[in-house]
Design an enzyme around this catalytic site. Structure first.
Site, short mmCIF file in Angstrom:
data_model
loop_
_atom_site.label_atom_id
_atom_site.label_comp_id
_atom_site.label_asym_id
_atom_site.label_seq_id
_atom_site.Cartn_x
_atom_site.Cartn_y
_atom_site.Cartn_z
N CYS A 1 8.22 -5.36 1.18
CA CYS A 1 7.22 -5.94 0.28
C CYS A 1 6.33 -6.89 1.08
O CYS A 1 6.71 -7.33 2.16
CB CYS A 1 7.87 -6.67 -0.89
N CYS B 1 7.92 -10.08 2.26
CA CYS B 1 8.84 -9.87 3.39
C CYS B 1 8.06 -9.86 4.70
O CYS B 1 8.45 -10.49 5.69
CB CYS B 1 9.59 -8.55 3.23
N ASP C 1 -24.30 18.38 0.00
CA ASP C 1 -25.13 19.14 0.92
C ASP C 1 -24.99 20.62 0.55
O ASP C 1 -23.95 21.04 0.02
CB ASP C 1 -24.67 18.90 2.35
#
Length: 790
Positions: free
Chosen positions: A31, A34, A454
């Site tokens: 996380c 951490c 395009d």
């Protein structure tokens, strides 16, 4: 470990400073908080110049000066933050001896349920269960067995303390490392709550908190490991070994030991180990891991193949064109990993918010524990909306409520809500042949209001092909193609290549040799076949030769109607035949002599079969405007636009005019995505909020230029990309606001005595962390529509 010989810096003697990079797996770093703790620990190590920490992959890439520190010191610093390092050389000596250390790209799978932490958790859970049994059911047997400072300890109390020791000590230990690194995270909050509850004799609460939080941590580890699985699956596509032809013999070696130019052998069922070109054999190859194509692609001599693709049936010999570390698949994996390291706007918002949220709730927890007992002399009964609540006056009750708020203060589910969604979305896209180079582009694509396409190579195949063969008089289609191909085989024009390809495809037989060949600039060609002069070229060329093509070229569909001519073309072509072809955006080549017309051949850049459905699907998904941009002429642009169903088209645009067109769309509609080939359309791609390159597999420039790359030449993946991105944005918003909403409701219920410590852990922490992770995993279930683009 990798060496960076070109690192900036040097000694007084002018020598370059050498830097090394340790690539380490830190599975428990799952996380952002951490990672923050690890980062703070690494910052205290002299000699570390850079650290890239990725909780979503559980890896740490740390660059350092080997003259000032070592990999062992780097590992020690990470472990000093409370996280185990898996891998690394663990060497204490000179790093020069350790340069062969294998790096890691993702943490290895975790044995979550049988890990030492899990065993301690299960032991603690057993103690809590027995303790509750003695506390509430076997009360007669819950006798005093000891006393501490004149405080009696019953059997249940001893069992609860055993649970705290088994399950709580790892939490307290992590909290100690958090305090040491001045990180106000969940470990510090939970560790403090466990110690405080135990210190005042609330053994049931302390034990329950320790066990439930440990179970929550295991579940979160499991959920994160599942999230990492998607990237592991992507990395496992790359073969470890290759069978190489050396000195006439087949030798099996690690893929990274194969050099460019060597020949590898690929048998049916094998994965192609490296990018290369087929030099012998033929087979159907499943290259869905790279391009996401739903059906195998036939490969013959001269065709490109990619590492990770699967040889379905035939024998292939492939000349290697890139090393293992530079293959298309390797670049995809590298870019996916890099994409996860880039924080999206949502992640940046969450980080800023959590920086205020956690300290604020901690302060509220302290005030909740300290203020009410001082100001409430006697219990107060309050009726709220027909429900009665009692505000206690004793400090023990408010202390527990303060601890409950301390648990709610943890922003873990809130913080991981965006990263797990980004990981799930990007890796899912990569497995379906769409490379998204950052979570910010994933978010941006889901918000686009208009898509600019395009024409050449995007909506069309980008290759001229014969679409119509129209013979006149007694001439057959084969005769017309034979004469035209005989003339065109001397030409290098793309139209010539298209006619020759059609002649070969239809098998018209031996082509005649054209002599006295001459190119008529801007008009066509002429040459002699069997002593007779033939022409192939524009209708204008034959009008110069004296043919009247007025009837065949007459406009009846809104154009200018040609006046009747006194001369006749003898009905060689049906009325409006040529104008109908030209209205469809086709180039018409007439073949004949000075006195006779043999017929006409129409050539066009064919529209991809998937283009029309892709445009329809974009509209269905909610894209407000789909616009075609092209440098082609008005007639061709109009014809293609009508075929594919775009809302509008803009023709005859130079590259800088495409930029202007994108800016106009931005001003009128808002967010714009531009889809092109990644090279010629680079200015427009860069101007749009999201630049998307078509057919980027094996194309370095396209991979580097675009924000998103459709690896296969498949416009049908565009609706999938929008759907995935739009859904990902919804998932991110759901995760963020659900996390905040649940935390808020729990926090409001704490002073009223409606929320216990156990409920705060089970719902506010464990439940929401699992909820946001599971919600994010939904993105992996979104798959492209199978639009066949042949």
């Amino acid at each position: 470990m990798t060496e960076n010989p070109d690192a900036a810096g040097g000694t007084s003697g002018g020598e370059q400073r050498r830097e090394l990079t340790a690539r380490l797996a830190v599975p428990e770093m799952d996380c952002p908080s951490c990672a923050q703790k690890v980062d703070k620990s690494l910052q205290r190590v002299d000699g570390i110049t850079d650290a890239t920490l990725q909780p979503t992959t559980g890896t740490a890439n740390v660059t350092y000066d080997p003259d000032r520190t070592s990999e062992a010191d780097v590992i020690k610093a990470i472990e000093g933050a409370g996280y185990e390092v898996v891998g690394g050389s663990d060497a204490e000596g000179d790093d020069e001896d350790n340069q062969a250390t294998d790096g890691v790209d993702i943490a290895p799978p975790s044995e979550v349920w049988t890990s030492p932490r899990a065993k301690k958790t299960w032991l603690g859970a057993a103690f809590v269960t027995l303790g509750l049994l003695f506390e509430f059911l076997l009360t007669g047997q819950n006798v005093t067995v000891a006393s501490v400072l004149e405080y009696p300890l019953h059997i249940a109390d001893v069992l609860f303390l055993g649970a705290v020791a088994a399950s709580g000590i790892p939490v307290v230990r992590s909290g100690y490392y958090s305090a040491k690194n001045r990180s106000l995270d969940i470990d510090l909050l939970m560790g403090t709550a466990i110690i405080a509850a135990t210190g005042i004799g609330y053994f049931v609460e302390a034990a329950t908190l320790a066990v439930l939080f440990s179970i929550a941590e295991l579940l979160e580890d499991y959920a994160m490991d599942r999230a990492r699985d998607s990237l592991r699956e992507l990395m496992e596509l790359s073969p470890d070994e290759a069978t190489v032809l050396r000195d006439g013999e087949e030798v099996t070696v690690p893929a990274e030991e194969v050099d460019v130019g060597e020949t590898v052998v690929v048998r049916p069922g094998d994965k192609i180990p490296l990018d290369g070109t087929v030099i012998e054999g033929g087979s159907a190859v499943d290259q869905s891991p790279i391009t996401g194509e739903s059906v195998p692609v036939d490969k013959q001599t001269g065709d490109e193949v990619y590492a990770g693709a699967i040889n379905e049936e035939g024998y292939l010999e492939v000349e290697v064109t890139s090393t293992a570390g530079d293959s298309t698949l390797s670049r995809i994996i590298e870019m996916v990993q890099g994409a996860q390291a880039k924080k999206t706007e949502s992640e940046q918002f969450v980080d800023r918010f959590s920086g205020y949220y956690t300290p604020l709730v901690v302060v509220l927890a302290i005030l909740t524990a300290a203020i009410p007992p001082l100001v409430i002399a006697d219990p107060i009964s309050v009726d709220l909306a027909g429900y009665g609540f009692t505000f206690a006056s004793d400090w023990q009750t408010w202390f527990i409520r303060g601890l409950t708020l301390l648990v709610i203060a943890c922003p873990c589910a809130f913080v991981i809500s965006t990263p797990v969604s980004v990981v799930s979305g990007i890796t899912s896209a990569a497995k379906n042949g769409v490379l998204i180079k950052g979570g910010n582009y994933l978010e941006a694509m889901g918000e686009v209001d208009a898509v600019a396409l395009d024409k050449t190579g995007t909506l069309t195949k980008g290759e001229l092909a014969v679409t119509d063969v129209v013979p006149v008089g007694d001439t057959t289609e084969d005769d017309l193609l034979r004469r035209a191909a005989g003339l065109e085989r001397r030409s290098e024009h793309p139209i010539a290549a298209a006619i020759l390809a059609r002649a070969e495809e239809t098998g018209v037989g031996n082509l005649p040799d054209a002599t006295s060949f001459e190119s008529l600039t801007g008009k066509g060609i002429r040459g002699e076949i069997d002593g007779k002069t033939y022409y192939a070229g524009k209708p204008a060329l034959f009008e110069e030769l004296g043919f009247d093509l007025a009837r065949a070229r007459r406009e009846t569909d809104g154009g200018v109607v040609a006046e009747e001519s006194s001369e006749s073309d003898d009905g060689a072509f049906a009325e409006n035949a040529l104008s109908a072809l030209e209205r469809e955006g086709k180039t018409v080549v007439i073949v004949g002599t000075e006195s006779e017309l043999l017929g006409a051949i129409a050539i066009a850049d064919e529209v991809r079969p998937a283009s029309k459905r892709a445009v329809e699907r974009l509209h269905e998904l909610g894209v407000e405007r789909v616009v075609m941009l092209t440098g082609d002429n008005e007639g061709t642009a109009r014809a293609i636009a009508e075929q594919v169903g775009v809302d509008e088209y803009r023709a005859e645009l130079l590259p800088d005019e495409k930029v202007d067109a994108v800016e106009e769309l931005q001003a009128e509609y808002g967010e714009v995505a531009m889809v092109g080939d990644g090279i010629n359309d680079a200015p427009a791609l860069a101007t749009a909020e999201v630049g998307i390159a078509m057919g980027a597999a094996g194309t370095d420039t396209a991979l580097e230029t675009a924000d998103i790359a459709l690896m296969g030449d498949d416009i049908g993946k565009l609706p999938y990309l929008y759907d995935l991105s739009h859904t990902a944005n919804g998932v991110i918003r759901q995760n963020i606001w659900a996390s905040l909403g649940v935390k808020l409701l729990l926090a409001l219920g704490v002073p009223l005595g409606l929320v216990s410590v156990a409920l705060a852990v089970v719902v506010g922490d464990m439940g929401m962390s699992l909820g946001v992770t599971g919600n994010a995993m939904r993105l992996s279930r979104i798959e492209p529509d199978r639009i066949i683009d042949a």
